[in-house]
Motif scaffolding. Sequence first.
Motif, PDB file in Angstrom:
ATOM      1  N   THR A   2      13.195 -11.802   8.234  1.00  0.00           N
ATOM      2  CA  THR A   2      14.188 -12.858   7.721  1.00  0.00           C
ATOM      3  C   THR A   2      15.314 -12.664   8.831  1.00  0.00           C
ATOM      4  O   THR A   2      15.333 -11.852   9.789  1.00  0.00           O
ATOM      5  N   LYS A   3      16.311 -13.776   8.843  1.00  0.00           N
ATOM      6  CA  LYS A   3      17.644 -13.549   9.364  1.00  0.00           C
ATOM      7  C   LYS A   3      18.387 -12.289   9.682  1.00  0.00           C
ATOM      8  O   LYS A   3      18.711 -11.963  10.633  1.00  0.00           O
ATOM      9  N   ASP A   4      18.443 -11.802   8.612  1.00  0.00           N
ATOM     10  CA  ASP A   4      19.120 -10.420   8.588  1.00  0.00           C
ATOM     11  C   ASP A   4      18.369  -9.401   9.181  1.00  0.00           C
ATOM     12  O   ASP A   4      19.058  -8.498   9.719  1.00  0.00           O
ATOM     13  N   GLN A   5      17.149  -9.596   8.871  1.00  0.00           N
ATOM     14  CA  GLN A   5      16.310  -8.450   9.625  1.00  0.00           C
ATOM     15  C   GLN A   5      16.393  -8.497  11.181  1.00  0.00           C
ATOM     16  O   GLN A   5      16.326  -7.588  11.939  1.00  0.00           O
ATOM     17  N   LYS A 206       6.283 -11.033   3.159  1.00  0.00           N
ATOM     18  CA  LYS A 206       6.277  -9.716   3.657  1.00  0.00           C
ATOM     19  C   LYS A 206       5.563  -8.908   2.630  1.00  0.00           C
ATOM     20  O   LYS A 206       5.621  -8.912   1.275  1.00  0.00           O
ATOM     21  N   ARG A 207       4.367  -8.119   3.309  1.00  0.00           N
ATOM     22  CA  ARG A 207       3.443  -7.147   2.435  1.00  0.00           C
ATOM     23  C   ARG A 207       4.326  -5.892   2.100  1.00  0.00           C
ATOM     24  O   ARG A 207       5.243  -5.476   3.116  1.00  0.00           O
ATOM     25  N   HIS A 208       3.879  -5.087   1.071  1.00  0.00           N
ATOM     26  CA  HIS A 208       4.406  -3.874   0.859  1.00  0.00           C
ATOM     27  C   HIS A 208       3.801  -2.741   1.113  1.00  0.00           C
ATOM     28  O   HIS A 208       2.638  -2.641   1.076  1.00  0.00           O
ATOM     29  N   LEU A 214       4.855   4.220   7.567  1.00  0.00           N
ATOM     30  CA  LEU A 214       5.373   3.385   8.449  1.00  0.00           C
ATOM     31  C   LEU A 214       6.352   4.165   9.464  1.00  0.00           C
ATOM     32  O   LEU A 214       6.167   4.048  10.621  1.00  0.00           O
ATOM     33  N   ILE A 215       7.073   5.041   8.780  1.00  0.00           N
ATOM     34  CA  ILE A 215       8.003   6.092   9.926  1.00  0.00           C
ATOM     35  C   ILE A 215       7.156   6.784  10.431  1.00  0.00           C
ATOM     36  O   ILE A 215       7.446   6.852  11.646  1.00  0.00           O
ATOM     37  N   PHE A 216       5.993   7.118  10.302  1.00  0.00           N
ATOM     38  CA  PHE A 216       5.275   8.270  10.786  1.00  0.00           C
ATOM     39  C   PHE A 216       4.498   7.339  12.060  1.00  0.00           C
ATOM     40  O   PHE A 216       4.431   7.545  13.191  1.00  0.00           O
ATOM     41  N   MET A 250       9.426  -1.953   6.922  1.00  0.00           N
ATOM     42  CA  MET A 250       9.963  -0.728   6.618  1.00  0.00           C
ATOM     43  C   MET A 250      11.135  -1.095   5.564  1.00  0.00           C
ATOM     44  O   MET A 250      11.838  -1.998   5.736  1.00  0.00           O
ATOM     45  N   SER A 251      11.439   0.120   4.729  1.00  0.00           N
ATOM     46  CA  SER A 251      12.752  -0.060   4.132  1.00  0.00           C
ATOM     47  C   SER A 251      13.733   1.072   4.632  1.00  0.00           C
ATOM     48  O   SER A 251      13.221   2.304   4.860  1.00  0.00           O
TER      49      SER A 251
END
Length: 323
Positions: A2-5, A206-208, A214-216, A250-251
């Motif tokens: 997204t634009k925010d991302q 966006k898939r979850h 993801l962090i790893f 990522m969240s």
Amino acid sequence: MTKDQSTILKGVAILMMLWYHLFDEEQSGICYQISLACNPVPFFLIISGYGYSFKYLNGSLSFGNVLRKTATLYAFYWFTMAIFVTVAHVMGKAGYPGSITDVVSNVIGYECTYNHETWFLFPYSLITLLSVLFLPKLFTLRPRLAVLLAVLYFVVYVAVHFLIDGMKENDPFAILKQQAFFLFLFFFYFSLGILLYRISNNGMKKRHYNNVVLIFLLLLLVLGKIYYTGSAMFVRGIFAFAFIFIFIHMSIGAGLSAVLRKLGEYSLGMWLTHTYFSEYIFRPYILWSGYHVVTFLTLVVVSFITAWLLQNIWRMVVRHIAS
């Protein structure tokens, strides 16, 4: 994405830029090692390639629009340059403003002697203007033809790279050859942004995924880039592509998002001004503490405040002129 991302990612990229320019030349130590994963150029170009792809498919990409955006970018660049060159001249710094040749080359941006780190502006402007021509072609390529063109492009890129490496001292065509190399390199990075758009379900879906995984993976990717001993710019592009792909899935916390978003909003001003503080005019004040992390945080705060002031003043100037 997204634009925010994309704004949040610009915040990440500007932090990388400041860290990279502070510690890349140390050649040893943990801060230098981290800087190996902080080259920001491919990040900004991939984000731009993604954004321009969105504009093209939504019918808002035109040469006139890109030209106006480029003119606005250059106008703000001249605004910041005029301020800092004046300050440097008053302080008695050599080379500010320098000869007529120096003034012209810095105004155009093809050779940046006042603030070398603004070298990005000229080839970036060219590649975005040319995107109006090549984006429609790239979106209509068949897979086999795309692979063939990618191979041919890589061969030409390597040839140009060796041409640059083989430049002799005082080569009258050195700047032209260097800009040609930048264009080839920037096209590759920009194309990665287009590829990211095409594999992201029209750029919006966006898939979850599991956030811990993801962090790893992101940490593993960064460590891999740190311990990769080569300096191939091709690898930098692949690293940035993978980093962005993981990051946008990522969240992250609301607080961290807010900080990165704000940094992203003022990343332009921070880019155009930070090395006046860290390298060219006020370096002793930035290095006041002698501690690397404190030096970095000082540069972030000073650059952000400067960017906030200049970008808001510039907006007021533009509104006044427009009215």
